[in-house]
Scaffold this motif. Structure first.
Motif, mmCIF file in Angstrom:
data_model
loop_
_atom_site.group_PDB
_atom_site.id
_atom_site.type_symbol
_atom_site.label_atom_id
_atom_site.label_comp_id
_atom_site.label_asym_id
_atom_site.label_seq_id
_atom_site.Cartn_x
_atom_site.Cartn_y
_atom_site.Cartn_z
ATOM 1 N N LEU A 87 -53.311 14.660 140.679
ATOM 2 C CA LEU A 87 -53.626 14.493 142.099
ATOM 3 C C LEU A 87 -52.388 14.714 142.960
ATOM 4 C CD1 LEU A 87 -55.969 11.364 142.087
ATOM 5 C CD2 LEU A 87 -56.508 13.581 143.111
ATOM 6 N N LEU A 165 -57.328 7.465 139.730
ATOM 7 C CA LEU A 165 -57.923 8.095 140.904
ATOM 8 C C LEU A 165 -57.714 7.260 142.161
ATOM 9 C CD1 LEU A 165 -61.260 9.276 139.266
ATOM 10 C CD2 LEU A 165 -59.500 10.775 140.224
ATOM 11 N N LEU A 166 -57.643 5.955 142.007
ATOM 12 C CA LEU A 166 -57.493 5.082 143.163
ATOM 13 C C LEU A 166 -56.035 4.900 143.576
ATOM 14 C CD1 LEU A 166 -60.110 2.305 142.276
ATOM 15 C CD2 LEU A 166 -60.381 4.247 143.840
ATOM 16 N N ARG A 168 -53.147 6.932 142.466
ATOM 17 C CA ARG A 168 -52.626 8.263 142.794
ATOM 18 C C ARG A 168 -51.151 8.503 142.506
ATOM 19 N NH1 ARG A 168 -55.686 11.102 147.789
ATOM 20 N NH2 ARG A 168 -57.753 10.297 147.385
ATOM 21 N N ALA A 261 -65.615 8.301 142.010
ATOM 22 C CA ALA A 261 -64.304 8.290 142.663
ATOM 23 C C ALA A 261 -63.689 9.686 142.660
ATOM 24 C CB ALA A 261 -63.387 7.297 141.954
ATOM 25 N N TYR A 262 -63.881 10.414 141.546
ATOM 26 C CA TYR A 262 -63.349 11.777 141.475
ATOM 27 C C TYR A 262 -64.018 12.681 142.506
ATOM 28 C CZ TYR A 262 -62.293 16.426 139.737
ATOM 29 O OH TYR A 262 -61.879 17.735 139.652
ATOM 30 N N THR A 265 -62.641 11.864 145.829
ATOM 31 C CA THR A 265 -61.267 12.368 145.964
ATOM 32 C C THR A 265 -61.271 13.866 146.187
ATOM 33 O OG1 THR A 265 -60.421 10.612 144.547
ATOM 34 C CG2 THR A 265 -59.043 12.568 144.816
ATOM 35 N N ARG A 268 -62.050 15.325 149.766
ATOM 36 C CA ARG A 268 -61.153 15.059 150.902
ATOM 37 C C ARG A 268 -60.336 16.283 151.277
ATOM 38 N NH1 ARG A 268 -59.004 9.067 148.981
ATOM 39 N NH2 ARG A 268 -61.045 8.085 149.081
#
Length: 268
Positions: A87, A165-166, A168, A261-262, A265, A268
């Protein structure tokens, strides 16, 4: 091509990509194997002489299943750190631009990390044989012991995928993982018998899934003593079933949460 077939195909490509990355960055393998070897040698020769194990069993045979469990659980943190790194470097944005399944990135990552855990277990097993560890059961039971370890680690990888994922940033993932996983692997039957724990910690340790993973491995490897004192907790009387229940629960909760969540993400 069906959606399932496309997901499997994309996942295989991502898995291959992650394994090739390990080949090109051999430091990952080196540090993934040096740490468990260090733990085996330290606990076997530095602390082993002062730790009494009930029954007619060597500390090496008591220790190795615990080291296996600790190593694969810590190894699962690589998933979160790697996703956070991807990410951070913008690799996820590149994956988003490709016509591929959204869940394939996570599936490929977790499967590749399971491959790293297989390598770590193989190295630890060879080290264990060198310091006196032995398997006293059939080949099928021994394979079952290794599979239990890998299944639990695979489930934890999905939990760590959500963390990656949260959060980063790989550094924060590693720090957060250490704070949670370190006590989980030590407040368990990993290195010492539960009889030595204070009552409150012992109750926690008896129902700690890490303890059931370790107990499952000990039983399947034949590293237990018939008639030796054991916990009355249901979790340790049926460790394989209890571990599998945890695997199902963790996967049922964290696979959909991680995929969601992916997708959030990537949008965005």
């Amino acid at each position: 091509m069906s959606s399932l077939a496309a997901t499997l195909s994309d996942s295989a490509v991502i898995t291959k990509r992650n394994l090739i990355k390990v080949k090109r960055v051999p430091d990952l393998i080196v540090f993934a194997t040096l740490s468990p070897i260090m733990f085996v040698l330290l606990f076997r020769y530095v602390f082993g002489g002062s730790i009494q194990v009930p029954g007619d069993i060597s500390y090496a045979e008591f220790l190795l299943p615990g080291i296996f469990a600790q190593t694969v659980v810590f190894g699962s943190t690589v998933t979160g750190a790697s996703i956070a790194e991807d990410l951070q470097k913008g690799l996820i944005d590149r994956f988003r631009s490709l016509p591929m399944s959204r869940s394939a990135v996570l599936i490929g990552r977790t499967i590749a990390d399971a491959g790293l855990n297989i390598i770590s277990i193989a190295v630890m097993a060879l080290t264990g044989l060198a310091v006196g560890w032995r398997i006293h059961t059939s080949v099928g039971e021994a394979v079952g012991g290794f599979l239990i370890l890998l299944l639990f680690a695979f489930a934890i990888s999905w939990l760590m995928a959500l963390v990656g994922l949260l959060v980063r940033t790989p550094e924060v993932v590693n720090n957060a993982s250490f704070i949670v996983i370190f006590p989980l692997t030590f407040v368990a039957n990993t290195f010492v018998p539960l009889e030595t724990f204070p009552s409150v910690l012992r109750t926690f340790a008896e129902w700690n899934p890490v303890s059931s993973v370790v107990q499952s491995a000990r039983e399947l490897f034949g590293n237990t003593v018939p008639g030796a004192p054991t916990s009355d907790a249901w979790s340790l009387q049926h460790p394989v079933l209890y571990t599998l229940l945890w695997v199902v629960i963790i996967l049922a909760v964290f696979v959909p949460l991680s995929v969601r969540a992916y997708r959030g993400t990537a949008s965005r």
